[in-house]
Design a protein around this motif. Structure first.
Motif, PDB file in Angstrom:
ATOM      1  N   MET A  86       0.745  -1.099  -0.125  1.00  0.00           N
ATOM      2  CA  MET A  86      -0.034  -0.087   0.045  1.00  0.00           C
ATOM      3  C   MET A  86       0.961   1.234   0.028  1.00  0.00           C
ATOM      4  N   LYS A  87       0.451   2.263  -0.708  1.00  0.00           N
ATOM      5  CA  LYS A  87       1.379   3.459  -0.748  1.00  0.00           C
ATOM      6  C   LYS A  87       0.590   4.417  -0.050  1.00  0.00           C
ATOM      7  N   VAL A  88       1.485   5.124   0.641  1.00  0.00           N
ATOM      8  CA  VAL A  88       0.785   6.081   1.827  1.00  0.00           C
ATOM      9  C   VAL A  88       1.060   7.428   1.523  1.00  0.00           C
ATOM     10  N   ASN A  89       0.170   8.195   0.933  1.00  0.00           N
ATOM     11  CA  ASN A  89       0.446   9.333   0.535  1.00  0.00           C
ATOM     12  C   ASN A  89       0.016  10.592   1.545  1.00  0.00           C
ATOM     13  N   ASP A  90      -0.423   9.939   2.854  1.00  0.00           N
ATOM     14  CA  ASP A  90      -1.157  10.985   4.015  1.00  0.00           C
ATOM     15  C   ASP A  90      -0.076  10.940   4.603  1.00  0.00           C
ATOM     16  N   ASP A  91       0.548  12.363   5.149  1.00  0.00           N
ATOM     17  CA  ASP A  91       1.707  12.865   5.726  1.00  0.00           C
ATOM     18  C   ASP A  91       1.130  12.405   7.254  1.00  0.00           C
ATOM     19  N   ASP A  92       0.167  12.569   7.801  1.00  0.00           N
ATOM     20  CA  ASP A  92      -0.236  12.262   9.041  1.00  0.00           C
ATOM     21  C   ASP A  92      -0.183  11.007   9.394  1.00  0.00           C
ATOM     22  N   VAL A  93      -0.774  10.200   8.671  1.00  0.00           N
ATOM     23  CA  VAL A  93      -0.923   8.506   8.939  1.00  0.00           C
ATOM     24  C   VAL A  93       0.581   8.092   8.525  1.00  0.00           C
ATOM     25  N   TRP A  94       1.442   8.548   7.814  1.00  0.00           N
ATOM     26  CA  TRP A  94       2.852   7.985   7.879  1.00  0.00           C
ATOM     27  C   TRP A  94       3.584   8.367   8.955  1.00  0.00           C
ATOM     28  N   ASN A  95       3.356   9.795   9.251  1.00  0.00           N
ATOM     29  CA  ASN A  95       4.428  10.038  10.508  1.00  0.00           C
ATOM     30  C   ASN A  95       4.044   9.674  11.637  1.00  0.00           C
ATOM     31  N   ASN A  96       2.611   9.631  12.022  1.00  0.00           N
ATOM     32  CA  ASN A  96       2.134   9.604  13.113  1.00  0.00           C
ATOM     33  C   ASN A  96       1.393   8.354  13.482  1.00  0.00           C
ATOM     34  N   GLN A  97       1.389   7.314  12.616  1.00  0.00           N
ATOM     35  CA  GLN A  97       0.622   6.092  12.609  1.00  0.00           C
ATOM     36  C   GLN A  97       1.683   4.718  12.339  1.00  0.00           C
ATOM     37  N   ILE A  98       2.434   5.179  11.323  1.00  0.00           N
ATOM     38  CA  ILE A  98       3.088   4.028  10.702  1.00  0.00           C
ATOM     39  C   ILE A  98       4.483   4.083  11.422  1.00  0.00           C
ATOM     40  N   LYS A  99       5.375   5.271  10.932  1.00  0.00           N
ATOM     41  CA  LYS A  99       6.737   5.553  11.469  1.00  0.00           C
ATOM     42  C   LYS A  99       6.774   5.380  12.818  1.00  0.00           C
ATOM     43  N   ASN A 100       5.852   5.632  13.844  1.00  0.00           N
ATOM     44  CA  ASN A 100       6.164   5.555  15.185  1.00  0.00           C
ATOM     45  C   ASN A 100       5.684   4.271  15.776  1.00  0.00           C
ATOM     46  N   GLY A 101       4.904   3.298  14.749  1.00  0.00           N
ATOM     47  CA  GLY A 101       4.776   2.194  15.304  1.00  0.00           C
ATOM     48  C   GLY A 101       3.256   1.775  15.763  1.00  0.00           C
ATOM     49  N   LYS A 102       2.447   3.040  15.723  1.00  0.00           N
ATOM     50  CA  LYS A 102       1.064   2.802  16.388  1.00  0.00           C
ATOM     51  C   LYS A 102       0.263   1.552  15.580  1.00  0.00           C
ATOM     52  N   VAL A 103       0.368   1.654  14.274  1.00  0.00           N
ATOM     53  CA  VAL A 103      -0.306   0.499  13.755  1.00  0.00           C
ATOM     54  C   VAL A 103       0.725  -0.512  13.155  1.00  0.00           C
ATOM     55  N   SER A 104       0.572  -1.538  13.160  1.00  0.00           N
ATOM     56  CA  SER A 104       1.366  -2.790  12.788  1.00  0.00           C
ATOM     57  C   SER A 104       0.823  -3.687  11.637  1.00  0.00           C
ATOM     58  N   GLY A 105      -0.282  -3.723  11.272  1.00  0.00           N
ATOM     59  CA  GLY A 105      -0.691  -4.590  10.207  1.00  0.00           C
ATOM     60  C   GLY A 105      -1.953  -4.383   9.374  1.00  0.00           C
TER      61      GLY A 105
END
Length: 203
Positions: A143-162
């Motif tokens: 999945m391509k993530v072009n949402d800055d908030d989702v990428w920085n605050n959900q994925i990069k910090n590990g809040k979501v994992s799957g």
């Protein structure tokens, strides 16, 4: 405990039947985490950017998923056969749902698109290149993530994992004498329990 096989309603494929969206979640029920793909190319000063791709299993066949009824509190497991996983993944794209995404099955997300999808066909599948050991028959997506908030605050910090699917399917009870499929589900359930114990004891 009752084991229920979820299948596509073959007679009503024009309705909301099938997978309608893919959610990014903190605790995927299929017990498989996605990975964030890093840019492996040479860096050219400030021109280098993150790929913003996450790759992982969206559906794993014959893997028991625990459920508890909100109506009566009854407990049961659901699972999907290899055939249903394949059919559902195909129908997902036929209906043009590749940009339908949510966060924790609650918030609708924009600028999220599935750009690659395949069914694991053998033990030599390219998922092994990424250190993933999902069973043959699994549906894997990128999945391509072009949402800055989702990428920085959900994925990069590990809040979501799957990944977790959102779907409308009908159930078919796997009876006790429906041996082969039921044994596969029970074996997968045992593997998951052993894996959990090993992780907890750091073996």
């Amino acid at each position: 405990m009752k084991i229920i096989e979820l299948i596509l309603d073959e007679e009503n494929l024009d309705d909301d039947n099938g997978i309608t969206a893919v959610s990014i979640v903190s605790e995927p029920a299929i017990a498989e985490s996605f990975i964030a793909l890093k840019n492996q190319e040479f860096k050219f000063a400030e021109q280098d950017k993150e790929k913003r791709l996450i790759l992982g299993a969206a559906l794993v066949p014959n893997r028991p998923i625990y459920r508890r009824s909100e109506k009566d509190g009854s407990e049961f497991y659901i699972f999907f056969s290899k055939s249903t996983v394949r059919k559902a993944s195909e129908l997902f794209f036929i209906k043009g749902n590749q940009s339908e995404a949510t966060l924790e099955h609650d918030k609708t997300l924009k600028n999220m698109t599935i750009v690659e999808s395949w069914i694991v066909e053998s033990e030599k599948d390219k998922t092994r290149h990424y250190g993933m050991n999902v069973p043959v028959g699994s549906w894997v997506i990128s999945m391509k993530v072009n949402d800055d908030d989702v990428w920085n605050n959900q994925i990069k910090n590990g809040k979501v994992s799957g990944f977790s699917i959102e779907a409308f399917m009908v159930d078919r009870f796997a009876k006790k004498n429906d041996s082969k499929l039921k044994k596969e589900v029970e074996a997968e359930n045992l593997i998951q329990k052993v894996s959990k114990i090993l992780k907890e004891t750091n073996v």
